[in-house]
Design a protein around this motif. Sequence first.
Motif, PDB file in Angstrom:
ATOM      1  N   VAL A 189       0.859  -1.188   0.000  1.00  0.00           N
ATOM      2  CA  VAL A 189       0.000   0.000   0.000  1.00  0.00           C
ATOM      3  C   VAL A 189       0.894   1.236   0.000  1.00  0.00           C
ATOM      4  O   VAL A 189       2.055   1.170   0.406  1.00  0.00           O
ATOM      5  CB  VAL A 189      -0.941   0.042   1.234  1.00  0.00           C
ATOM      6  CG1 VAL A 189      -1.931  -1.102   1.215  1.00  0.00           C
ATOM      7  CG2 VAL A 189      -0.140   0.051   2.527  1.00  0.00           C
ATOM      8  N   PRO A 190       0.379   2.384  -0.447  1.00  0.00           N
ATOM      9  CA  PRO A 190       1.183   3.603  -0.370  1.00  0.00           C
ATOM     10  C   PRO A 190       1.450   3.975   1.091  1.00  0.00           C
ATOM     11  O   PRO A 190       0.607   3.745   1.964  1.00  0.00           O
ATOM     12  CB  PRO A 190       0.309   4.664  -1.044  1.00  0.00           C
ATOM     13  CG  PRO A 190      -0.810   3.931  -1.686  1.00  0.00           C
ATOM     14  CD  PRO A 190      -0.952   2.624  -1.012  1.00  0.00           C
ATOM     15  N   ALA A 194      -5.941   1.228   3.502  1.00  0.00           N
ATOM     16  CA  ALA A 194      -5.650   1.355   2.074  1.00  0.00           C
ATOM     17  C   ALA A 194      -4.350   2.122   1.864  1.00  0.00           C
ATOM     18  O   ALA A 194      -3.727   2.026   0.800  1.00  0.00           O
ATOM     19  CB  ALA A 194      -6.798   2.052   1.346  1.00  0.00           C
ATOM     20  N   TRP A 195      -3.951   2.886   2.860  1.00  0.00           N
ATOM     21  CA  TRP A 195      -2.651   3.550   2.865  1.00  0.00           C
ATOM     22  C   TRP A 195      -2.181   3.670   4.307  1.00  0.00           C
ATOM     23  O   TRP A 195      -2.983   3.557   5.234  1.00  0.00           O
ATOM     24  CB  TRP A 195      -2.711   4.924   2.193  1.00  0.00           C
ATOM     25  CG  TRP A 195      -3.733   5.876   2.736  1.00  0.00           C
ATOM     26  CD1 TRP A 195      -5.079   5.879   2.473  1.00  0.00           C
ATOM     27  CD2 TRP A 195      -3.508   6.973   3.642  1.00  0.00           C
ATOM     28  NE1 TRP A 195      -5.710   6.900   3.151  1.00  0.00           N
ATOM     29  CE2 TRP A 195      -4.765   7.590   3.874  1.00  0.00           C
ATOM     30  CE3 TRP A 195      -2.382   7.498   4.265  1.00  0.00           C
ATOM     31  CZ2 TRP A 195      -4.908   8.702   4.705  1.00  0.00           C
ATOM     32  CZ3 TRP A 195      -2.516   8.615   5.087  1.00  0.00           C
ATOM     33  CH2 TRP A 195      -3.774   9.207   5.300  1.00  0.00           C
ATOM     34  N   ILE A 196      -0.900   3.826   4.486  1.00  0.00           N
ATOM     35  CA  ILE A 196      -0.302   3.921   5.817  1.00  0.00           C
ATOM     36  C   ILE A 196       0.183   5.343   6.055  1.00  0.00           C
ATOM     37  O   ILE A 196       0.798   5.956   5.174  1.00  0.00           O
ATOM     38  CB  ILE A 196       0.879   2.933   5.945  1.00  0.00           C
ATOM     39  CG1 ILE A 196       0.374   1.492   5.938  1.00  0.00           C
ATOM     40  CG2 ILE A 196       1.699   3.200   7.211  1.00  0.00           C
ATOM     41  CD1 ILE A 196       1.472   0.456   5.884  1.00  0.00           C
ATOM     42  N   LEU A 217      -2.405   4.025  -8.093  1.00  0.00           N
ATOM     43  CA  LEU A 217      -1.668   2.844  -7.634  1.00  0.00           C
ATOM     44  C   LEU A 217      -2.542   1.618  -7.389  1.00  0.00           C
ATOM     45  O   LEU A 217      -2.019   0.543  -7.094  1.00  0.00           O
ATOM     46  CB  LEU A 217      -0.912   3.176  -6.342  1.00  0.00           C
ATOM     47  CG  LEU A 217       0.159   4.255  -6.456  1.00  0.00           C
ATOM     48  CD1 LEU A 217       0.638   4.674  -5.071  1.00  0.00           C
ATOM     49  CD2 LEU A 217       1.337   3.764  -7.294  1.00  0.00           C
ATOM     50  N   ARG A 218      -3.849   1.764  -7.509  1.00  0.00           N
ATOM     51  CA  ARG A 218      -4.765   0.691  -7.116  1.00  0.00           C
ATOM     52  C   ARG A 218      -4.487  -0.621  -7.864  1.00  0.00           C
ATOM     53  O   ARG A 218      -4.596  -1.707  -7.295  1.00  0.00           O
ATOM     54  CB  ARG A 218      -6.207   1.136  -7.338  1.00  0.00           C
ATOM     55  CG  ARG A 218      -7.252   0.176  -6.758  1.00  0.00           C
ATOM     56  CD  ARG A 218      -8.631   0.769  -6.833  1.00  0.00           C
ATOM     57  NE  ARG A 218      -8.829   1.836  -5.852  1.00  0.00           N
ATOM     58  CZ  ARG A 218      -8.907   3.123  -6.159  1.00  0.00           C
ATOM     59  NH1 ARG A 218      -8.791   3.520  -7.432  1.00  0.00           N
ATOM     60  NH2 ARG A 218      -9.085   4.035  -5.221  1.00  0.00           N
ATOM     61  N   GLU A 219      -4.120  -0.537  -9.126  1.00  0.00           N
ATOM     62  CA  GLU A 219      -3.871  -1.748  -9.900  1.00  0.00           C
ATOM     63  C   GLU A 219      -2.467  -2.286  -9.688  1.00  0.00           C
ATOM     64  O   GLU A 219      -2.139  -3.383 -10.157  1.00  0.00           O
ATOM     65  CB  GLU A 219      -4.098  -1.483 -11.393  1.00  0.00           C
ATOM     66  CG  GLU A 219      -5.506  -1.030 -11.749  1.00  0.00           C
ATOM     67  CD  GLU A 219      -6.566  -2.023 -11.303  1.00  0.00           C
ATOM     68  OE1 GLU A 219      -6.283  -3.244 -11.333  1.00  0.00           O
ATOM     69  OE2 GLU A 219      -7.668  -1.601 -10.922  1.00  0.00           O
ATOM     70  N   ARG A 266      -7.042  -2.269  -2.420  1.00  0.00           N
ATOM     71  CA  ARG A 266      -8.440  -2.715  -2.521  1.00  0.00           C
ATOM     72  C   ARG A 266      -8.893  -3.386  -1.221  1.00  0.00           C
ATOM     73  O   ARG A 266     -10.034  -3.200  -0.790  1.00  0.00           O
ATOM     74  CB  ARG A 266      -8.611  -3.670  -3.694  1.00  0.00           C
ATOM     75  CG  ARG A 266      -8.470  -3.005  -5.057  1.00  0.00           C
ATOM     76  CD  ARG A 266      -8.866  -3.949  -6.171  1.00  0.00           C
ATOM     77  NE  ARG A 266      -8.638  -3.388  -7.483  1.00  0.00           N
ATOM     78  CZ  ARG A 266      -9.450  -2.544  -8.105  1.00  0.00           C
ATOM     79  NH1 ARG A 266     -10.563  -2.168  -7.495  1.00  0.00           N
ATOM     80  NH2 ARG A 266      -9.167  -2.083  -9.301  1.00  0.00           N
ATOM     81  N   ALA A 267      -8.006  -4.173  -0.617  1.00  0.00           N
ATOM     82  CA  ALA A 267      -8.375  -4.826   0.641  1.00  0.00           C
ATOM     83  C   ALA A 267      -8.652  -3.785   1.721  1.00  0.00           C
ATOM     84  O   ALA A 267      -9.607  -3.908   2.493  1.00  0.00           O
ATOM     85  CB  ALA A 267      -7.266  -5.777   1.089  1.00  0.00           C
TER      86      ALA A 267
END
Length: 322
Positions: A74-75, A105-107, A163-165, A171-172
């Motif tokens: 994840v980003p 979805a991101w940190i 960046l999703r793909e 996505r999780a």
Amino acid sequence: MTRPDPRKTAALSAALSGAVDLGALKARADAARQAAAAPASAAAAPADTGSSVPWIVDVTEASFQAVVEQSLQVPVVVLLGASYSPESQALAATLTRFATGSGGAWILARVDLEQAPRIGQAFGVQSVPTTVAVAAGQPIDAFAGPIADAELSAWIARLLDALRERLPGIRAGEARATGVAEEEVVEDPRIVAAEEAFEAGDYVAAQGFYEQILASEPGNELAKEGLAQARFAERAEAVDPAVIAKADAAPEDIDAQLAAADAEIAGQMVDEAFSRLVSAVRRVFGEDRDRVRQHLIGLFELFPADDSRVASARRALASALY
């Protein structure tokens, strides 16, 4: 809060691209851990969260590399601030609020530069707060100073969209944030098999998996991107960095030019690689020209379509051809 000067923001993002030596920071952190005789498991643990939310972490120099490694999934939004800065505290509060509802979805990695100055040095921070987005171990975007909440939210949304793909954890995390069971996010087992082969270093097998997918689904973008990455990884693994000097000394050697471009891409010298092959296109003709052109187009596929370096090189290639 007002919007940062877009010229400064663009300059900061450009300066960070491929220029941050996170490896040196990792080496210092590893040395510090060894000196402290920390258990081996501690090196893999993320920072003390300072929060009940696992995707919000307060980072130290020793734990920073572990957080960066999570950017493979994840980003990671790195907030480089200081306790004496009201703007840093305000931005931290907003980012913390956004991250809390993100589902992971991101940190959010919060860095107090008074406690971890070397992280700021690694990023070349000139002022606080500075915010940097890291993906796949590299900084990809950044801005300096405060920013309005709506603009910050839009910046994060653009980051996730881009960046999703590419990063499987986005996505999780979004599924968790929206209350959808993580099990409902179904991954393509063919893509999973290809990615596992790639991660194991079996680039030939990874190519085979991706080619099988494309044989039945020519429009599968994930497979197209994966195949390009696997083909490049196989070449880059075998290339000798010394070929760059060889190619410089022998501009007529097409094989050397192609290998040198691969070595430059592997070394984050993207503009140099593109310029090398565009120049080769200008010098050669016939089959050699088409060979160089195809190789350059293949390198373009390693990057997002909206990458400014790709756009510039495509224009230069068109000019060289026509």
